[in-house]
Design an enzyme around this catalytic site. Structure first.
Site, PDB file in Angstrom:
ATOM      1  N   ASP A  48       0.841  -1.201   0.000  1.00 30.64           N
ATOM      2  CA  ASP A  48       0.000   0.000   0.000  1.00 30.64           C
ATOM      3  C   ASP A  48       0.874   1.247   0.000  1.00 30.64           C
ATOM      4  O   ASP A  48       1.602   1.506   0.956  1.00 30.64           O
ATOM      5  CB  ASP A  48      -0.890  -0.018   1.259  1.00 30.64           C
ATOM      6  CG  ASP A  48      -1.828   1.177   1.316  1.00 30.64           C
ATOM      7  OD1 ASP A  48      -2.977   1.037   0.879  1.00 30.64           O
ATOM      8  OD2 ASP A  48      -1.411   2.247   1.815  1.00 30.64           O
ATOM      9  N   TYR A  53       3.117   9.889  -0.588  1.00 32.76           N
ATOM     10  CA  TYR A  53       4.199   9.314   0.218  1.00 32.76           C
ATOM     11  C   TYR A  53       5.581   9.585  -0.390  1.00 32.76           C
ATOM     12  O   TYR A  53       6.589   9.464   0.297  1.00 32.76           O
ATOM     13  CB  TYR A  53       4.024   7.798   0.418  1.00 32.76           C
ATOM     14  CG  TYR A  53       2.762   7.369   1.150  1.00 32.76           C
ATOM     15  CD1 TYR A  53       1.937   8.299   1.776  1.00 32.76           C
ATOM     16  CD2 TYR A  53       2.399   6.033   1.222  1.00 32.76           C
ATOM     17  CE1 TYR A  53       0.779   7.908   2.420  1.00 32.76           C
ATOM     18  CE2 TYR A  53       1.239   5.630   1.874  1.00 32.76           C
ATOM     19  CZ  TYR A  53       0.432   6.574   2.465  1.00 32.76           C
ATOM     20  OH  TYR A  53      -0.710   6.165   3.107  1.00 32.76           O
ATOM     21  N   LYS A  82      -2.914   5.880  -4.179  1.00 32.74           N
ATOM     22  CA  LYS A  82      -4.004   6.822  -3.868  1.00 32.74           C
ATOM     23  C   LYS A  82      -3.713   8.165  -4.507  1.00 32.74           C
ATOM     24  O   LYS A  82      -2.563   8.593  -4.545  1.00 32.74           O
ATOM     25  CB  LYS A  82      -4.120   7.021  -2.349  1.00 32.74           C
ATOM     26  CG  LYS A  82      -4.002   5.734  -1.552  1.00 32.74           C
ATOM     27  CD  LYS A  82      -4.054   5.946  -0.059  1.00 32.74           C
ATOM     28  CE  LYS A  82      -3.667   4.680   0.674  1.00 32.74           C
ATOM     29  NZ  LYS A  82      -2.220   4.546   0.977  1.00 32.74           N
ATOM     30  N   HIS A 115      -7.671   9.537  -1.746  1.00 31.93           N
ATOM     31  CA  HIS A 115      -7.014   9.494  -0.433  1.00 31.93           C
ATOM     32  C   HIS A 115      -7.870  10.117   0.681  1.00 31.93           C
ATOM     33  O   HIS A 115      -7.986   9.588   1.777  1.00 31.93           O
ATOM     34  CB  HIS A 115      -5.662  10.209  -0.534  1.00 31.93           C
ATOM     35  CG  HIS A 115      -4.634   9.717   0.421  1.00 31.93           C
ATOM     36  ND1 HIS A 115      -3.299   9.596   0.102  1.00 31.93           N
ATOM     37  CD2 HIS A 115      -4.733   9.318   1.708  1.00 31.93           C
ATOM     38  CE1 HIS A 115      -2.627   9.147   1.145  1.00 31.93           C
ATOM     39  NE2 HIS A 115      -3.478   8.978   2.148  1.00 31.93           N
TER      40      HIS A 115
HETATM   41  N1  NAP Z   1      -5.417   6.270   3.783  1.00 36.33           N
HETATM   42  C1  NAP Z   1      -4.817   7.040   4.668  1.00 36.33           C
HETATM   43  O1  NAP Z   1      -5.165   8.217   4.848  1.00 36.33           O
HETATM   44  C2  NAP Z   1      -3.691   6.469   5.459  1.00 36.33           C
HETATM   45  C3  NAP Z   1      -3.181   7.187   6.559  1.00 36.33           C
HETATM   46  C4  NAP Z   1      -2.137   6.616   7.291  1.00 36.33           C
HETATM   47  C5  NAP Z   1      -1.648   5.374   6.922  1.00 36.33           C
HETATM   48  N2  NAP Z   1      -2.152   4.707   5.841  1.00 36.33           N
HETATM   49  C6  NAP Z   1      -1.628   3.381   5.415  1.00 36.33           C
HETATM   50  O2  NAP Z   1      -1.641   2.500   6.522  1.00 36.33           O
HETATM   51  C7  NAP Z   1      -0.329   1.990   6.743  1.00 36.33           C
HETATM   52  C8  NAP Z   1      -0.121   1.694   8.215  1.00 36.33           C
HETATM   53  O3  NAP Z   1      -0.341   2.853   9.007  1.00 36.33           O
HETATM   54  P1  NAP Z   1       0.835   3.723   9.666  1.00 36.33           P
HETATM   55  O4  NAP Z   1       2.094   3.567   8.892  1.00 36.33           O
HETATM   56  O5  NAP Z   1       0.298   5.096   9.820  1.00 36.33           O
HETATM   57  O6  NAP Z   1       0.999   3.172  11.125  1.00 36.33           O
HETATM   58  P2  NAP Z   1       1.016   1.752  11.887  1.00 36.33           P
HETATM   59  O7  NAP Z   1       1.154   0.611  10.939  1.00 36.33           O
HETATM   60  O8  NAP Z   1      -0.089   1.798  12.844  1.00 36.33           O
HETATM   61  O9  NAP Z   1       2.347   1.909  12.740  1.00 36.33           O
HETATM   62  C9  NAP Z   1       3.600   2.060  12.172  1.00 36.33           C
HETATM   63  C10 NAP Z   1       4.591   2.479  13.261  1.00 36.33           C
HETATM   64  O10 NAP Z   1       4.719   1.449  14.228  1.00 36.33           O
HETATM   65  C11 NAP Z   1       6.071   1.003  14.292  1.00 36.33           C
HETATM   66  N3  NAP Z   1       6.029  -0.470  14.414  1.00 36.33           N
HETATM   67  C12 NAP Z   1       5.598  -1.355  13.494  1.00 36.33           C
HETATM   68  N4  NAP Z   1       5.680  -2.608  13.976  1.00 36.33           N
HETATM   69  C13 NAP Z   1       6.185  -2.515  15.223  1.00 36.33           C
HETATM   70  C14 NAP Z   1       6.512  -3.469  16.210  1.00 36.33           C
HETATM   71  N5  NAP Z   1       6.339  -4.766  16.021  1.00 36.33           N
HETATM   72  N6  NAP Z   1       6.997  -3.021  17.398  1.00 36.33           N
HETATM   73  C15 NAP Z   1       7.185  -1.689  17.605  1.00 36.33           C
HETATM   74  N7  NAP Z   1       6.895  -0.742  16.704  1.00 36.33           N
HETATM   75  C16 NAP Z   1       6.401  -1.148  15.512  1.00 36.33           C
HETATM   76  C17 NAP Z   1       6.723   1.459  13.006  1.00 36.33           C
HETATM   77  O11 NAP Z   1       8.086   1.750  13.203  1.00 36.33           O
HETATM   78  P3  NAP Z   1       9.280   1.057  12.325  1.00 36.33           P
HETATM   79  O12 NAP Z   1       9.024   1.357  10.890  1.00 36.33           O
HETATM   80  O13 NAP Z   1      10.486   1.708  12.873  1.00 36.33           O
HETATM   81  O14 NAP Z   1       9.207  -0.413  12.629  1.00 36.33           O
HETATM   82  C18 NAP Z   1       5.967   2.745  12.717  1.00 36.33           C
HETATM   83  O15 NAP Z   1       6.518   3.820  13.446  1.00 36.33           O
HETATM   84  C19 NAP Z   1       0.560   3.110   6.194  1.00 36.33           C
HETATM   85  O16 NAP Z   1       1.897   2.726   6.014  1.00 36.33           O
HETATM   86  C20 NAP Z   1      -0.178   3.472   4.937  1.00 36.33           C
HETATM   87  O17 NAP Z   1       0.083   2.532   3.919  1.00 36.33           O
HETATM   88  C21 NAP Z   1      -3.167   5.236   5.114  1.00 36.33           C
END
Ligand code: NAP
Length: 280
Positions: A48, A53, A82, A115
């Site tokens: 994704d 990004y 997106k 998005h």
């Molecule tokens: N549609 C939208 O508006 C929207 C908005 C936000 C996100 N998204 C999508 O959703 C995806 C996921 O959301 P997100 O990136 O916001 O946040 P998330 O997946 O909730 O959390 C990611 C964070 O958690 C850390 N992390 C991951 N696994 C871990 C573990 N096992 N232990 C400790 N820390 C851990 C990562 O750090 P490290 O990388 O250092 O491991 C990163 O800082 C995004 O990458 C994106 O593709 C979409």
């Protein structure tokens, strides 16, 4: 409920989407290649990304390398991107998709999302998505951060229904009403920031459950999604976490544990509120 990283569910238009995937929000372009390759060789089948990004080139490179290393073909992978908020005119959306394809080095996307809804700009953008779908450049049309009222408006004029709404969803924001609304209309929910961008990982209730199962808190939260049939994209740029976050299919949470996690809800967002967001 999906049983493995490769397991898919069928969307309303017949497209199959893996239940769990890697998101690359906040992964620098130069780091995206390694993270994506690592995910694909670990067994992830969904990547994704998004125009905003700024890492579609690195992501595309990782896709190419990962498919080669895992002896897979393009059709074995599900790729989402997106269109960003300042590209919601008809022409800009078409251009944005073409640029995303070029940067990713792909000739189609499996899923293309608006998005954020914007004030009402999503109307023109959605028309472009319908045309791109008819041309085969995108295999499924979806939206992101759409509230109930945005979807109601969209469903009034859409000639091709959106099959998915990607929204912020985690134990502090369970989105009960929006999930029910989408379920009734055959629109799948996909959770973003499932780990609350890391902020939920020191919650004592989750830590307790993690201890019981000898698992990480991240695995407990992601398993909570899977057992509720919520599609999910989770991010890590670290190889060891990309691997461990995907080890979700050899343990099970009890009904009591699922309820304890759901009870953590506070309607708390880590990202913007779609109705308040400043759109450009
Ligand atoms: N549609 C939208 O508006 C929207 C908005 C936000 C996100 N998204 C999508 O959703 C995806 C996921 O959301 P997100 O990136 O916001 O946040 P998330 O997946 O909730 O959390 C990611 C964070 O958690 C850390 N992390 C991951 N696994 C871990 C573990 N096992 N232990 C400790 N820390 C851990 C990562 O750090 P490290 O990388 O250092 O491991 C990163 O800082 C995004 O990458 C994106 O593709 C979409």
């Amino acid at each position: 409920m999906i049983q493995s990283l490769q397991d898919s569910v069928e969307l309303a238009n017949g497209t199959k989407i893996p239940g769990f995937g890697l998101g690359v929000f906040q992964v620098a372009n130069q780091d995206a290649s390694e993270a994506v390759k690592e995910a694909i060789t670990t067994g992830y089948r969904l990547i994704d990304t998004a125009q905003i990004y700024g890492n579609e080139e690195g992501t595309g490179e990782g896709i190419k390398k990962g498919l080669k290393a895992a002896s897979l073909e393009r059709k074995d992978l599900f790729v989402t991107s997106k269109v960003w908020n300042n590209h919601l005119s008809y022409e800009d959306t078409i251009q944005a998709l073409n640029e995303s394809l070029e940067k990713l080095g792909l000739d189609y996307l499996d899923l293309y999302l608006i998005h954020w809804p914007g004030k009402d700009a999503f109307r023109t953008s959605y028309k472009a998505l319908e045309d791109l779908y008819r041309q085969g450049k995108i295999k499924a049309i979806g939206v992101s951060n759409f509230q109930k009222h945005h979807l109601e408006e969209l469903l009034n004029f859409a000639t091709i229904k959106p099959v998915l709404n990607q929204i912020e969803l985690h134990p502090k924001l369970i989105q009960k009403e929006l999930r029910a609304f989408c379920k009734e209309r055959d629109i799948r929910i996909q959770a973003w920031s499932p780990l609350m961008q890391g902020q939920i990982l020191s919650d004592p209730v989750l830590e307790n459950i993690a201890q019981t199962h000898q698992r990480s808190v991240a695995q407990i939260v992601l398993r909570w999604d899977i057992q509720q049939d919520i599609l999910v994209v989770s991010k890590s740029a670290k190889p060891e976490r990309i691997k461990s976050n995907a080890q979700l299919f050899d343990f099970e949470l009890t009904q009591e544990e699922l309820s304890q996690i759901t009870a953590l809800n506070e309607n708390l967002r880590v990202g913007p509120d779609p109705d308040q967001f400043d759109f450009v």
